[in-house]
Design a protein around this motif. Structure first.
Motif, short mmCIF file in Angstrom:
data_model
loop_
_atom_site.label_atom_id
_atom_site.label_comp_id
_atom_site.label_asym_id
_atom_site.label_seq_id
_atom_site.Cartn_x
_atom_site.Cartn_y
_atom_site.Cartn_z
N VAL A 56 0.83 -1.17 0.11
CA VAL A 56 -0.06 -0.06 -0.04
C VAL A 56 0.65 1.22 -0.09
N ILE A 57 1.90 1.31 0.90
CA ILE A 57 2.90 2.55 0.83
C ILE A 57 3.32 2.73 -0.43
N ALA A 58 3.90 1.49 -1.01
CA ALA A 58 4.76 1.71 -2.42
C ALA A 58 3.70 2.15 -3.47
N ALA A 59 2.46 1.67 -3.55
CA ALA A 59 1.45 2.29 -4.17
C ALA A 59 1.30 3.51 -4.21
N VAL A 60 1.14 4.09 -2.96
CA VAL A 60 0.99 5.44 -2.85
C VAL A 60 2.38 6.38 -3.17
N LEU A 61 3.29 5.91 -2.79
CA LEU A 61 4.72 6.52 -3.26
C LEU A 61 4.76 6.59 -4.66
N ASN A 62 4.16 5.77 -5.29
CA ASN A 62 4.32 5.68 -7.02
C ASN A 62 3.61 6.81 -7.64
N VAL A 73 9.04 -5.35 14.66
CA VAL A 73 9.63 -5.79 13.43
C VAL A 73 8.76 -5.16 12.19
N ASN A 74 7.69 -5.01 12.19
CA ASN A 74 7.00 -4.31 11.29
C ASN A 74 7.46 -2.76 11.26
N PHE A 75 7.59 -2.14 12.40
CA PHE A 75 8.08 -0.71 12.36
C PHE A 75 9.25 -0.56 11.70
N ARG A 76 10.27 -1.60 12.01
CA ARG A 76 11.68 -1.33 11.28
C ARG A 76 11.64 -1.77 9.85
N TRP A 77 10.97 -2.79 9.40
CA TRP A 77 11.26 -3.14 8.05
C TRP A 77 10.03 -2.81 7.12
N THR A 78 9.03 -2.34 7.54
CA THR A 78 7.88 -2.06 6.36
C THR A 78 8.51 -1.10 5.35
N GLY A 79 9.00 0.01 5.92
CA GLY A 79 9.43 0.92 5.02
C GLY A 79 10.80 0.79 4.00
N TYR A 80 11.39 -0.23 4.44
CA TYR A 80 12.61 -0.88 3.57
C TYR A 80 11.91 -1.73 2.53
N THR A 81 11.08 -2.46 3.00
CA THR A 81 10.19 -3.41 2.07
C THR A 81 9.47 -2.61 1.04
N ALA A 82 8.72 -1.26 1.48
CA ALA A 82 7.97 -0.68 0.54
C ALA A 82 8.91 0.12 -0.38
N LEU A 83 10.07 0.36 -0.12
CA LEU A 83 11.25 0.89 -1.16
C LEU A 83 11.59 -0.08 -2.29
N ILE A 84 11.63 -1.47 -1.60
CA ILE A 84 11.89 -2.20 -2.92
C ILE A 84 10.98 -2.65 -3.92
N LEU A 85 9.49 -2.66 -3.08
CA LEU A 85 8.47 -2.78 -4.03
C LEU A 85 8.37 -1.63 -4.82
N LEU A 86 8.65 -0.33 -4.26
CA LEU A 86 8.44 0.81 -5.33
C LEU A 86 9.35 0.78 -6.53
N GLY A 102 10.53 -1.92 -8.05
CA GLY A 102 9.85 -2.86 -8.88
C GLY A 102 8.52 -2.14 -9.65
N MET A 103 7.98 -1.45 -8.96
CA MET A 103 6.80 -0.63 -9.57
C MET A 103 7.02 0.36 -10.59
N GLN A 104 8.19 1.09 -10.30
CA GLN A 104 8.56 1.95 -11.33
C GLN A 104 9.28 1.48 -12.53
N ALA A 105 9.42 0.00 -12.56
CA ALA A 105 10.08 -0.79 -13.75
C ALA A 105 8.98 -1.03 -14.49
N THR A 131 -0.33 -4.00 -11.61
CA THR A 131 0.67 -3.84 -10.63
C THR A 131 1.18 -5.22 -10.00
N ILE A 132 0.32 -5.87 -9.28
CA ILE A 132 0.35 -7.18 -8.67
C ILE A 132 0.95 -8.35 -9.60
N PRO A 133 0.53 -8.43 -10.75
CA PRO A 133 1.03 -9.54 -11.81
C PRO A 133 2.45 -9.19 -12.22
N GLN A 134 2.67 -7.76 -12.59
CA GLN A 134 3.95 -7.48 -12.96
C GLN A 134 4.85 -7.42 -11.97
#
Length: 334
Positions: A107-113, A181-194, A196-199, A223-226
């Protein structure tokens, strides 16, 4: 005479340069990738094999290497109830952390995209929890989830909900650790997904907009299939990291033993207690190898599932060849 010697020297230099260029083409690619293999051998492969060697010996911190015991350390560990409690706690915290983490990161990556103002600021903002020291995050969240004077219980009390024993009960303690764990790693995971979305090609979204597809439909149909390769990478890395969790449960209370009744003791804490608490490195190495085999097994299961999904999608995506009816040729009569 001088000319003949110069020609001979020139021919030798040309032959040497040709031989050198030949060896350069053959060897230089391996030299370029050799630092990775050297570093992997020193920091990865050798410790793994050495841990396997230690796991089949009686090995104490003070006495050092003992007799060869074979698989006795493994059988001892598998017969201990503490091992299975730690394994259950590890999987519980892993599931409570990985599923919300990947969901919120999507969700965060989709908003940042989207075309946001000051999007660089927001992208750096979601990464700030990742760079905070785990000790600081754990100390803050352990006080927030205090049983008596914690901030979370105070908010629950104002809402008319009875206080939750975040340190005494099993499931609440898992929720609290998973929240860290979610507080520390959700943003990092969101940037990786972001990334992928920009590609993803923008032509797909433009064509979907022309066809009248809404934003949610574009997200689930494009978005999800790609994003499937990036999601596979995120799930695999989250699985490896989640099953090796140590900092958050270790620092959740002042004793660091996983709770009075082992409510949140994970595999890594159990390994730590065997190695540095009981000073038995042989049994601790056996636990480390069991954890390694569990991670490999889950990785293979994830790989098989993703290949099955990819194969089914490829089958459904391939268009069926329509049978074209050829017109019959009429005989020409003279």
């Amino acid at each position: 005479m001088t000319t003949a010697l110069d020609d001979e020297r020139r021919i030798r230099r040309i032959a040497f340069s040709q031989k050198l260029s030949h060896w350069d083409v053959k060897i230089s690619p391996y030299l370029y990738i050799s630092p990775f293999f050297i570093l992997f051998t020193v920091t990865g492969l050798f410790p793994l094999l050495y841990t396997a060697y230690v796991s089949v010996h009686e090995w104490h911190l003070i006495g050092g290497e003992g007799d060869f015991v074979g698989l006795d350390n493994f059988s001892f560990v598998l017969q201990q109830p503490q091992f299975w409690i730690a394994l259950r706690n590890t999987f519980s915290i892993f599931l409570l952390s990985m599923i919300p983490q990947v969901t919120f990161a999507l969700v965060i990556a989709a908003v940042l995209n989207e075309n946001l103002r000051a999007k660089t600021f927001w992208r750096m903002g979601v990464l700030l929890p990742y760079i905070v020291a785990p000790v600081a995050v754990t100390l803050i969240f352990s006080n927030m989830f205090g049983d008596q004077y914690g901030l979370v219980n105070n908010l629950l009390g104002q809402a008319g909900i009875a206080p939750v024993q975040w340190h005494s009960q099993e499931l609440p303690s898992h929720v609290a650790i998973a929240t860290m764990v979610n507080f520390r790693w959700t943003g990092y995971t969101a940037l990786i997904l972001l990334a992928g979305m920009q590609a993803i090609p923008r032509d797909l979204y433009e064509a979907a907009s022309i066809d009248g597809a809404s934003k949610p439909r574009q997200f689930f149909s494009i978005t999800i299939p790609q994003l499937r390769p990036t999601l596979i990478f995120v799930i695999v890395t989250s699985t490896i990291g989640g099953l090796q969790i140590f900092d958050e449960p270790r620092l959740y209370d002042q004793y660091g033993q996983g709770g009075a009744n082992s409510q949140w003791m994970t595999i890594t804490i159990y390994l730590y207690n065997l190695g540095w608490g009981q000073l038995n490195f042989g049994r601790a190495a056996a636990v480390a190898w069991l954890l390694f085999l569990i991670i490999v097994l889950i990785g293979l299961v994830n790989l098989a599932i993703t290949r099955t999904i990819a194969a089914s999608n490829d089958i459904t995506a391939t268009p069926r060849k329509s049978k074209t009816v050829q017109p019959r040729r009429q005989k020409v009569t003279a």
